[in-house]
Design an enzyme around this catalytic site. Sequence first.
Site, short mmCIF file in Angstrom:
data_model
loop_
_atom_site.label_atom_id
_atom_site.label_comp_id
_atom_site.label_asym_id
_atom_site.label_seq_id
_atom_site.Cartn_x
_atom_site.Cartn_y
_atom_site.Cartn_z
N ASP A 103 0.85 -1.18 0.00
CA ASP A 103 0.00 0.00 0.00
C ASP A 103 0.90 1.24 0.00
O ASP A 103 1.91 1.26 0.69
CB ASP A 103 -0.86 0.00 1.28
CG ASP A 103 -2.31 0.34 1.02
OD1 ASP A 103 -2.57 1.46 0.56
OD2 ASP A 103 -3.17 -0.51 1.29
N ASP A 205 -3.41 4.49 -2.27
CA ASP A 205 -4.53 4.93 -1.45
C ASP A 205 -5.12 6.24 -1.99
O ASP A 205 -4.36 7.18 -2.29
CB ASP A 205 -4.02 5.13 -0.02
CG ASP A 205 -5.12 5.29 0.99
OD1 ASP A 205 -5.90 4.34 1.16
OD2 ASP A 205 -5.20 6.37 1.61
N GLU A 271 -6.86 3.20 -5.80
CA GLU A 271 -8.18 3.27 -5.17
C GLU A 271 -8.90 4.47 -5.75
O GLU A 271 -8.56 5.61 -5.48
CB GLU A 271 -8.05 3.42 -3.64
CG GLU A 271 -9.41 3.37 -2.97
CD GLU A 271 -9.43 3.88 -1.53
OE1 GLU A 271 -10.43 3.64 -0.85
OE2 GLU A 271 -8.45 4.54 -1.11
N HIS A 332 -11.00 -3.84 3.21
CA HIS A 332 -10.96 -3.48 4.62
C HIS A 332 -11.81 -2.27 4.97
O HIS A 332 -11.78 -1.81 6.10
CB HIS A 332 -9.50 -3.21 5.02
CG HIS A 332 -8.95 -2.03 4.27
ND1 HIS A 332 -8.76 -2.03 2.90
CD2 HIS A 332 -8.57 -0.81 4.69
CE1 HIS A 332 -8.30 -0.85 2.54
NE2 HIS A 332 -8.17 -0.09 3.60
N ASP A 333 -12.53 -1.73 3.99
CA ASP A 333 -13.38 -0.57 4.24
C ASP A 333 -14.87 -0.90 4.14
O ASP A 333 -15.70 -0.04 4.41
CB ASP A 333 -13.08 0.55 3.23
CG ASP A 333 -11.67 1.12 3.38
OD1 ASP A 333 -11.15 1.15 4.51
OD2 ASP A 333 -11.09 1.53 2.35
C1 GLC Z 1 -8.55 4.64 1.94
C2 GLC Z 1 -8.28 3.41 2.76
C3 GLC Z 1 -8.92 3.58 4.10
C4 GLC Z 1 -8.29 4.76 4.78
C5 GLC Z 1 -8.39 6.01 3.92
C6 GLC Z 1 -7.48 7.09 4.40
O1 GLC Z 1 -9.89 4.80 1.66
O2 GLC Z 1 -8.73 2.27 2.07
O3 GLC Z 1 -8.81 2.43 4.90
O4 GLC Z 1 -8.91 4.99 6.01
O5 GLC Z 1 -8.02 5.77 2.59
O6 GLC Z 1 -6.16 6.74 4.16
#
Ligand code: GLC
Length: 538
Positions: A103, A205, A271, A332-333
């Site tokens: 990541d 991210d 993402e 994980h979200d």
């Molecule tokens: C992304 C991640 C998430 C995190 C956010 C801030 O959405 O997947 O888990 O809290 O970014 O970094």
Amino acid sequence: MHHSEHPYHWWQSGVVYQVYPRSFKDSNRDGIGDLNGVIEKLDYLKELGIQAIWLSPFYPSPMVDFGYDVADYCDVDPMFGSLDDFDRLVASAHQRGLKIIIDWVPNHTSDQHEWFKESRASQDNPKRDWYIWRDPKADGGLPNNWGSVFGGPAWTFDRQTGQYYLHQFVPEQPELNWRNPDLRAAMYDTLRFWLKRGVDGFRMDVIGMILKDEQLRDNPPNPQANPNAPANDIFGRLLSLHNMDQDEVHQIIREIRAVLDEFDERCGIGELWGDLDRWVRYYGENGNELQLPFNFRLMWEPWQAEAMRRSVDALEAALPPFAWPNYVLGNHDQPRLATRFGGQAQARLAAMLLLTLRGTPTLYYGDEIGLENGLIPADKIQDPQGKNLGVERTRDVCRTPMQWDDTPFAGFSTSEPWLPVSADHKTRNVKAQQADPASMLNLYRQLLKLRAGTPALQIGSYTAIDCGVENCFVYRRQVQGEERIIALNFSAEPRKVNIPGSLRGTIILSTHLDRNETTALGALELRPYEGLILVPEK
Ligand code: GLC
Ligand code: CA
């Protein structure tokens, strides 16, 4: 740039598996998963049949957002291990033919990062401009109306230097200023640091957020805002017009891609959210941006065959020829897929869908044994989103410890884990499912094995088939004379589908793992929530 002897890249033909390191396997009894724990489970992952492991952040971090608040881009938090452990992980994975994706969190750092400590020291500090600082409005108010994804305003006032800094997540996640060339160069060096250590790719991210409107204009109201959202959900009440997905971000992503291309066969995953027409631009005009902008769309579809087909067909239609599709059903979200789609039977069908569509699938740890949302008592909530926006928004539910066996802490640890182990670990665990030929785990293994051995499934074309009945999704995958048909019944009732083209076909896999027969395709029977993979007769 690419190895032309391999027409397909590993990130196209293989399957990605996301490990949330805190929750996968604890090797040193502190109740928190770690890198040595992942090393212990490499054989498990190899046998499962995946190609690449994506690790959520393991950088030094105060863990306000569980590692997505990075205090040093070029090290490992002692809680997770050391750089030596990481090097061993890469070497051990590579020995087994597995790739390692890490990541990378480019939008913000932790407020404990040295860069931010310098930046906040004074208005004339050389790193002041590495973050986004603004004066209060004339009346002392916030610089604009933006909100934080985790609730509250996106600005926090710094008394010492008299300005606000921007953070679209928690205040401990100040946002970097990607308009500053020195910051950009420093961030590219963090990529090189890991690329040189043998990392095969990055999951980036919130990559579409790294650049904001130059004037930081107010966002307009969101007409579709949820009227029941908590009062502090400022982010949800506004349209994300000026705070993300700015046209100028593509120049930066091309630069990031150029860094990856300094090395062989490295992959950029992003993402990204948003409508197809904006999202598709992250592949780059000629494929010179990200190889895999994450496609989350199937996660948001209702449990209905027609909706899933529309989503897949729309994606296929939107992709330029060089762009490779991908699908995500859990991370994980988000709520666990077995919970979101209504149960274990649906989860089995979802597994077949995910692993037979054209495009790279990403699996989320635990989905291969059908993990469901954890029950997290209010006083055990860890996630800042849950703490700020309410119990029902907490992401802890999908981050519970991996269930390896039926021991008190599920074989994840011998000490009390950081999040409660789900009660169903007594029966739902890797060990039990390895012993049960009809288990979810064995379904995943068989799907992965079949996919790996079948070019039609890995790289073949996709064509939807009109099957004549409601709530069934049928499609053909085809390459150079090899053909597979996938027939998925999303309904709780048996269905008979009509598959034109061949009279008969042989079932090579059923989601129920109990059926291998040759059958007529004109009225193919599917049991409730059953999915089949067939070889049609020529
Ligand atoms: C992304 C991640 C998430 C995190 C956010 C801030 O959405 O997947 O888990 O809290 O970014 O970094
Ligand atoms: Ca540990």
